[in-house]
Design an enzyme around this catalytic site. Structure first.
Site, PDB file in Angstrom:
ATOM      1  N   LYS A  41       0.837  -1.201   0.000  1.00 43.53           N
ATOM      2  CA  LYS A  41       0.000   0.000   0.000  1.00 43.53           C
ATOM      3  C   LYS A  41       0.879   1.261   0.000  1.00 43.53           C
ATOM      4  CE  LYS A  41      -1.619   2.030   3.584  1.00 43.53           C
ATOM      5  NZ  LYS A  41      -2.234   2.312   4.875  1.00 43.53           N
ATOM      6  N   ASP A  45      -6.140   0.910   0.718  1.00 45.96           N
ATOM      7  CA  ASP A  45      -6.229   1.043   2.176  1.00 45.96           C
ATOM      8  C   ASP A  45      -7.629   0.604   2.619  1.00 45.96           C
ATOM      9  OD1 ASP A  45      -7.962   3.045   1.487  1.00 45.96           O
ATOM     10  OD2 ASP A  45      -7.033   4.578   2.730  1.00 45.96           O
TER      11      ASP A  45
END
Ligand code: SF4
Length: 212
Positions: free
Chosen positions: A120, A138
């Site tokens: 991420k 996320d």
């Protein structure tokens, strides 16, 4: 999810929110990277609350690589997990020199070698820092991808693959930013405000929860 439906969703969200920018405060790739590592398990607001002081004292990877742990811990304490975060950002800064010749890498394979940087964070650095294709997944992006019907998985890696298989690479950054904005403002985790949502007609969750 079809390509046509996905394009419609992105167009509606863009029409509603317009151009979106990250909430983290940063002026360069160094500041973005450190901010992203500090943002684990906390809010961007909390991170912005400490980075002004942090970057004044340590303005680049070199100065942070030579920093005293206890001094950094004091500054980043309010972001939580401060001991681990301090270790990570100092070790990361050292690795930029020991392994990457003083330049932060711009690709996934190398970025995820850095302490505190997972897929991420690497995708945020790639897309927002380097303006190259990357779709960071996320908690907001996961939830919205599930609700809209892009993915039925709970795994961020699988969700990323599902999103990237249908959305053009040139739209990955925009998708990340729009989904985060939508997740914060309307499609909240507990009480999504479907009644005012610009993409309710395209949404699986909405259809399932309003069906009699
Ligand atoms: S209709 Fe509701 S669940 Fe679907 S995207 Fe909009 S706010 Fe989220």
């Amino acid at each position: 999810m079809t390509k046509g439906r996905s394009d419609k969703i992105l167009s509606l969200l863009y029409g509603y929110y317009g151009d979106t920018v990250p909430d983290l405060n940063f002026r360069n790739i160094y500041e973005l990277t450190i901010s992203v590592v500090l943002s684990a398990q906390t809010t961007d607001k909390q991170v912005n609350g400490v980075t002004k002081q942090l970057f004044e004292k340590y303005p680049d990877f070199r100065s942070l690589s030579e920093a005293d742990y206890s001094e950094v811990e004091k500054i980043v304490k309010s972001t939580g997990f401060f001991r681990t975060k301090t270790k990570n950002i100092i070790a990361l800064s050292r690795m930029v020199f020991s392994k990457f010749g003083g330049e932060l890498p711009d690709n996934m394979e190398s970025l995820i070698e850095l302490p505190g940087v997972g897929r991420k964070s690497a995708n945020v650095i790639i897309s927002i820092g380097y303006d190259k294709p990357g779709l960071a997944v996320d908690t907001h992006v996961s939830r919205i991808a599930n609700r809209l019907g892009y993915s039925s998985s709970k795994s961020p890696d699988v969700i990323e693959k599902d999103l990237c298989s249908i959305i053009n690479p040139s739209d990955w950054k925009k998708t990340h930013l729009l989904f985060i904005k939508h997740g914060r403002i309307i499609c909240k985790a507990r009480h999504p405000e479907c009644g005012i949502c610009p993409v309710s007609k395209q949404c699986n969750y909405y259809k399932e929860n309003t069906a009699i």
